[in-house]
Design a protein around this motif. Structure first.
Motif, short mmCIF file in Angstrom:
data_model
loop_
_atom_site.label_atom_id
_atom_site.label_comp_id
_atom_site.label_asym_id
_atom_site.label_seq_id
_atom_site.Cartn_x
_atom_site.Cartn_y
_atom_site.Cartn_z
N ILE A 86 -6.21 -5.75 -3.65
CA ILE A 86 -4.84 -5.99 -3.09
C ILE A 86 -3.63 -6.14 -4.22
CG2 ILE A 86 -5.66 -6.98 -1.04
CD1 ILE A 86 -5.00 -9.69 -2.24
N TYR A 87 -3.99 -6.12 -5.55
CA TYR A 87 -3.29 -6.07 -6.77
C TYR A 87 -4.24 -5.46 -7.90
CZ TYR A 87 0.21 -6.55 -10.30
OH TYR A 87 0.95 -6.41 -11.19
N ARG A 89 -1.81 -1.72 -6.67
CA ARG A 89 -2.04 -0.79 -5.49
C ARG A 89 -0.87 0.25 -5.51
NH1 ARG A 89 -2.23 -3.72 0.13
NH2 ARG A 89 -0.39 -2.48 0.93
N MET A 96 -3.36 0.52 1.55
CA MET A 96 -4.71 -0.05 0.88
C MET A 96 -5.72 0.60 0.18
SD MET A 96 -5.72 -3.54 0.77
CE MET A 96 -5.24 -4.20 2.31
N GLY A 120 -1.33 -7.75 0.92
CA GLY A 120 -2.83 -7.32 1.14
C GLY A 120 -3.53 -8.12 1.99
N GLU A 123 -2.96 -7.75 5.72
CA GLU A 123 -3.51 -6.67 6.29
C GLU A 123 -4.86 -6.87 6.65
OE1 GLU A 123 -2.57 -3.45 3.49
OE2 GLU A 123 -0.49 -3.07 4.25
#
Length: 132
Positions: A86-87, A89, A96, A120, A123
């Motif tokens: 999630i990081y 991105r 994603m 993230g 999601e």
């Protein structure tokens, strides 16, 4: 005397379990404990909420990046069905699948870190809820 300076960059990988059943159970425990504490006029003693944990992870990542400008950070979130980076991105919201694998720009962006971690997680939690 010559001084020896060693500049090495480091990678910090944070893996966060965001499974909805786990956090739902923790929420029930916290609610019960908060009611008990409130009846005694005492503050909450936990357990930590998911938001508390995310804030702590963002703070740790930001602090780590301040130690050396070339330090790199990767944050992975996992549910019982799926795990995703999630990081960092590429592409921002809703993208994603196209995470940055090459880490061309190694610097941690504090603003994007907070935004992307929260986005993230949201999601993945939504996807996990749909699959149930």
């Amino acid at each position: 005397l010559a001084s020896l300076t060693v500049c090495t960059m480091s990678l910090l990988t944070l893996i966060i379990d965001i499974s909805p059943p786990t956090w739902g159970h923790r929420h029930l425990l916290r609610t019960a404990q908060d009611k008990s504490q409130a009846s005694k006029s005492k503050p909450s003693v936990g357990p930590a909420t998911l938001d508390d944990v995310l804030t702590s992870c963002i703070t740790l990542g930001t602090s780590f990046s301040c130690l050396h400008r070339d330090n790199t950070l990767v944050v992975i979130a996992a549910t019982e069905e799926e795990a995703a980076v999630i990081y960092p991105r590429k592409g921002g919201e809703g993208n994603m699948e196209n995470v940055v694998m090459g880490l061309e720009d190694k610097r941690v962006d504090g603003g994007l870190l907070g935004d992307f971690v929260k986005l993230g997680v949201a999601e993945l939690v939504n996807r996990a809820g749909v699959k149930r």
